[in-house]
Scaffold this active site. Structure first.
Site, PDB file in Angstrom:
ATOM      1  N   ASP A 236       0.683  -1.184  -0.020  1.00 17.67           N
ATOM      2  CA  ASP A 236       0.148   0.006  -0.115  1.00 17.67           C
ATOM      3  C   ASP A 236       0.940   1.164   0.186  1.00 17.67           C
ATOM      4  O   ASP A 236       2.129   1.359   0.357  1.00 17.67           O
ATOM      5  CB  ASP A 236      -0.946  -0.137   1.114  1.00 17.67           C
ATOM      6  CG  ASP A 236      -2.138   0.910   0.892  1.00 17.67           C
ATOM      7  OD1 ASP A 236      -1.946   1.775   0.076  1.00 17.67           O
ATOM      8  OD2 ASP A 236      -3.127   0.877   1.803  1.00 17.67           O
TER       9      ASP A 236
HETATM   10  C1  BGC Z   1      -5.127   3.197   0.061  1.00 12.97           C
HETATM   11  C2  BGC Z   1      -4.910   2.347  -1.196  1.00 12.97           C
HETATM   12  C3  BGC Z   1      -4.821   3.110  -2.200  1.00 12.97           C
HETATM   13  C4  BGC Z   1      -3.386   3.869  -2.324  1.00 12.97           C
HETATM   14  C5  BGC Z   1      -3.088   4.504  -3.443  1.00 12.97           C
HETATM   15  C6  BGC Z   1      -3.788   4.261   0.281  1.00 12.97           C
HETATM   16  O1  BGC Z   1      -3.778   5.543   1.150  1.00 12.97           O
HETATM   17  O2  BGC Z   1      -4.994   2.727   1.067  1.00 12.97           O
HETATM   18  O3  BGC Z   1      -6.230   1.844  -1.373  1.00 12.97           O
HETATM   19  O4  BGC Z   1      -4.882   2.324  -3.566  1.00 12.97           O
HETATM   20  O5  BGC Z   1      -3.627   4.664  -1.307  1.00 12.97           O
HETATM   21  O6  BGC Z   1      -4.002   5.746  -3.542  1.00 12.97           O
END
Ligand code: BGC
Length: 750
Positions: A236
């Site tokens: 993530d």
């Molecule tokens: C989120 C993800 C997301 C990523 C990119 C993170 O803060 O938890 O779900 O895909 O950011 O934006």
């Protein structure tokens, strides 16, 4: 023709790269792109959010949903799609998402998110499908299949046990092995095994103390060795605390870029001999494979039909609306019903959640305009509250005046955007007090009031549900939600969605209450297996609306239910549409095992089918229950085990509307737990070979060679005593070593 990188075997490509190049490939170029290796001809690909639309940013990157993104269809978020119980529809949505991603030259779309809704307070529940793993897994797999059929990769997220936003980047989800496997990982396992997503995104949090990004058990032993995942594990955004530890654990790609800082750590570790270069080679090879798939799937001149996608978004929105209450058949409205619309949410819809999934829609329907299109009468409107949720005596007076002049009022209420978002959890399940006051005033002015809700997580309805004739749960429905809602209100579409999560009477009744959001960096999943309906059923708690519930404008009857055991089970039942309009029923199969040797919920969803029936039509529905879904996680041998026995099979229109019950005999898996001196007398006696040998040995003690006659009550008392302790009581008369040999012999013989 000269050979390009794409024609060469991955191992050869990786073998030609320097440690610096390999380290760079396993991290981002910037916020959304992978690092290219120009010398080797390997291009960069884009990974971007996700999940219910393409959020391709045009300026600088952020994961908070702030910067501009190109227009894309905003399909209904997962909270809505989960209620469709319709894998076929979700696959079509997946195809449309893939088409748009391909047209935007996106290699991987970051979704679907399939975390279990452990508590209705999770601020990100709007991005998740259900409180049930079988439903989440089946629907998640359908989305992945659809998306990847277009040559665009999915990113199954957030792996794993990311069930709250509070302290999400550090908190340790402390979960016992059974709930971890049976509730929190089961859906991920199904999607991986059935649909092979190109990537899996590890979550921010820790699981039992270890960061997901550094969790070798999670990322390698379970995901790859057990489930056969062969894609890329991506972090993530910002989930990596220690890049070298993460790489070793099985995290292939760190996103976003750290500007080369962590790449240098990897190179230094390789040079110092503390990181085996083969680990880096493996991760780099997987990223090469991912780039290869994305480049192969890309179509530089691809386009998509925005009108067709808007129409699909409307179809999906209407299919997601749950009709919770409809006393006296107040709905559907007829075109000439004299309606009034109240509530700013009808004019300014809340159609998606805040944070990284925020899509810039290609267009935006609102319910008010769509209602006016379908109505044959003038439709007066009063906002009732401001777009910031604020109320005033003037707004209330205007609303009640409009309400009293109408035959039927459509009152739009919901959770304001600022109370519900990625990044934090909700404090309670309540609608804003100002909206509840408005509801009271409107209902006083006109009792014929239909409440239409917009919310990403469930809200408490028990305060007013019995005071209004109808409640329409409209979730967050995407850019065509206004049209979808109007279609349901006017009966253009017969509602067919069912609750993918329970609506409780009060927050105090919910499973995680008292164990949420944890303290000092840890959250204990004290409710264990009993999440969602499993909890309310086990505790026999009343709820507002149970899991699986939803009304239709027609009625369905079930007949001729049969269940037969095969590898798993097969359920057949005839469903008849007994009303006078076409509609769809969701037939649900719940399984339980009374008297099980392990803790279980009274019933668990193990299969479902959506069946579309014309008025008066009957059809036999066949629902397979997979043997894999009958298994529980046996902590003695760390494996799935199907327990043998007489299972109860309930066929229902919801988890609390069971229409037929049957039983079926299931042959269990052979489980042999090796005996030891720590085994209890009861365990030894349950094993015929060991029982024979041990009783013989005891017989030799009695002098006459007869096995001691054991009084049943003595036996019951002694059953839990470990062999070693019993032998201790016998003093010198019994040879411990001999007993050990007997046990070994019994183990070898079984
Ligand atoms: C989120 C993800 C997301 C990523 C990119 C993170 O803060 O938890 O779900 O895909 O950011 O934006």
């Amino acid at each position: 023709m000269t050979e390009t990188w794409i024609d060469r075997p991955t191992a050869d490509i990786v073998a030609d790269l320097t440690p610096e190049e390999k380290a760079s490939m396993t991290s981002g170029l910037n916020f959304w792109f992978t690092e290219p290796v120009e010398r080797a001809g390997i291009p960069s690909i884009m990974l971007t959010d996700g999940p219910h639309g393409v959020r391709k940013q045009t300026g600088g990157g952020d994961h908070l949903g702030l910067g501009d993104a190109v227009p894309a269809t905003c399909f209904p978020p997962a909270v809505a799609l989960g209620g469709t119980f319709d894998p076929e529809l979700l696959e079509r949505v997946g195809v449309a998402l893939g088409t748009e991603a391909r047209a935007e030259q996106v290699g991987v779309l970051l979704g679907p998110g399939i975390n279990i809704k452990r508590t209705p307070l999770c601020g990100r529940n709007f991005e998740y499908l259900s409180e049930d793993p079988v439903l989440s897994g089946a629907l998640g797999a359908a989305l992945v299949r659809g998306l990847q059929s277009q040559g665009v990769g999915a990113s199954l997220k957030h792996y794993a046990a990311n069930n709250q936003e509070t302290d999400r980047m550090r908190v340790s989800a402390d979960v016992d092995p059974r709930p971890l496997r049976e509730i929190y990982l089961r859906g991920f396992q199904r999607v991986v095994e059935e649909a092979q997503p190109w990537t899996v995104m590890c979550s921010y949090n820790r699981i039992n103390g270890v960061y997901a990004s550094e969790n070798r058990w999670l990322l390698t032993e379970v995901l790859r060795d057990e489930w056969g995942f062969d894609g890329v594990v991506v972090s993530d955004w910002g989930a990596v605390a220690d890049r070298v530890a993460a790489l070793t654990a099985g995290l292939d790609l760190e996103m976003p870029s750290t500007g080369g800082r962590t790449d240098a750590e990897i190179v230094a570790a390789v040079r110092a001999g503390t990181l085996d270069e083969s680990v880096l080679d493996t991760a780099a090879g997987r990223v090469v494979e991912l780039v290869r798939k994305a480049v192969t799937g890309a179509q530089p001149d691809a386009t998509y039909d925005a009108d067709a996608h808007h129409a699909l978004a409307r179809e999906a929105a209407a299919a997601s609306v749950v009709l919770l209450r409809n006393e006296g058949g107040v709905l559907p409205l007829s075109a000439d019903t004299n309606v009034a619309v109240i509530g700013e949410l009808a004019r300014t819809p809340r159609y998606q959640g805040a944070g990284s999934s925020r899509i810039n829609p290609t267009r935006l329907d609102n319910a008010l305009d769509e209602i006016r299109t379908l109505a044959a009468t003038d439709v007066p409107f009063a906002p009732g509250y401001g777009s910031d949720g604020s109320a005033s005596p003037d707004l209330t007076a205007e609303a009640t005046a409009v309400a009293s002049a109408a035959d039927t009022v459509l009152l739009f209420l919901g959770v304001p955007a600022e109370l519900e978002s990625e990044g934090f959890d909700r404090d309670d399940l309540e609608l804003p007090a100002s909206q509840v006051e408005l509801l009271d005033a409107v209902v006083r002015a006109n009792p014929d009031t239909v409440v239409v809700l917009s919310n990403g997580g469930v809200v408490r309805l028990s305060g007013f549900a019995n005071r209004v004739p109808a409640i329409v749960e409209g979730w967050l429905l995407g850019q065509a939600g206004g049209g979808g809602l109007a279609d349901v209100l006017y009966g253009v579409v017969n509602p067919s969605a069912r609750l993918a999560e329970t609506i409780p009477l009060r927050i105090e009744d919910t499973a995680a209450h008292g164990n949420f959001p944890g303290e000092h960096g840890r959250v204990r999943y004290g409710e264990g297996l009993h999440v969602g309906y499993r909890w309310y059923d086990a505790r026999q708690l009343d709820v507002s609306y149970p899991f699986g519930f939803g009304l239709s404008y027609t009625t369905f009857e079930y007949s001729d239910a049969t269940v037969f055991g095969d590898d798993g089970m097969t359920v057949t039942v005839t469903v008849t549409n007994t009303g006078d309009r076409a509609g769809a029923e969701v037939v649900q199969v719940y399984v339980g095992l009374p008297g099980s040797a392990v803790a279980r919920a009274p019933r668990e969803l193990k299969g479902f089918a959506k069946v579309h029936l014309a008025a008066g039509e009957s059809r036999e529905v066949r629902i397979p229950v997979r043997r894999a879904d009958l298994g529980y996680w046996d902590t003695r041998i760390d494996a799935w085990v199907v327990e043998g026995g007489t299972y109860t099979v309930e066929i229902g229109a919801s988890s609390r509307d069971i229409r037929a019950t049957s039983t079926v005999e299931v042959t269990g898996d052979e489980v042999r737990i090796p005996l030891s001196l720590d085994s209890s007398i009861g365990e030894v006696l349950a094993d015929p070979v060991a029982a024979g040998l041990v009783m013989e040995a005891f017989a030799s003690l009695t002098g006459d060679g007869e096995a001691p006659a054991l009084d049943p009550s003595v036996l019951k008392m002694a059953a839990s005593m470990p062999l070693s302790r019993m032998v201790g009581f016998l003093g010198d008369s019994f040879d411990r070593e001999k007993l050990r040999q007997l046990i070994d012999a019994a183990n070898a013989d079984s």
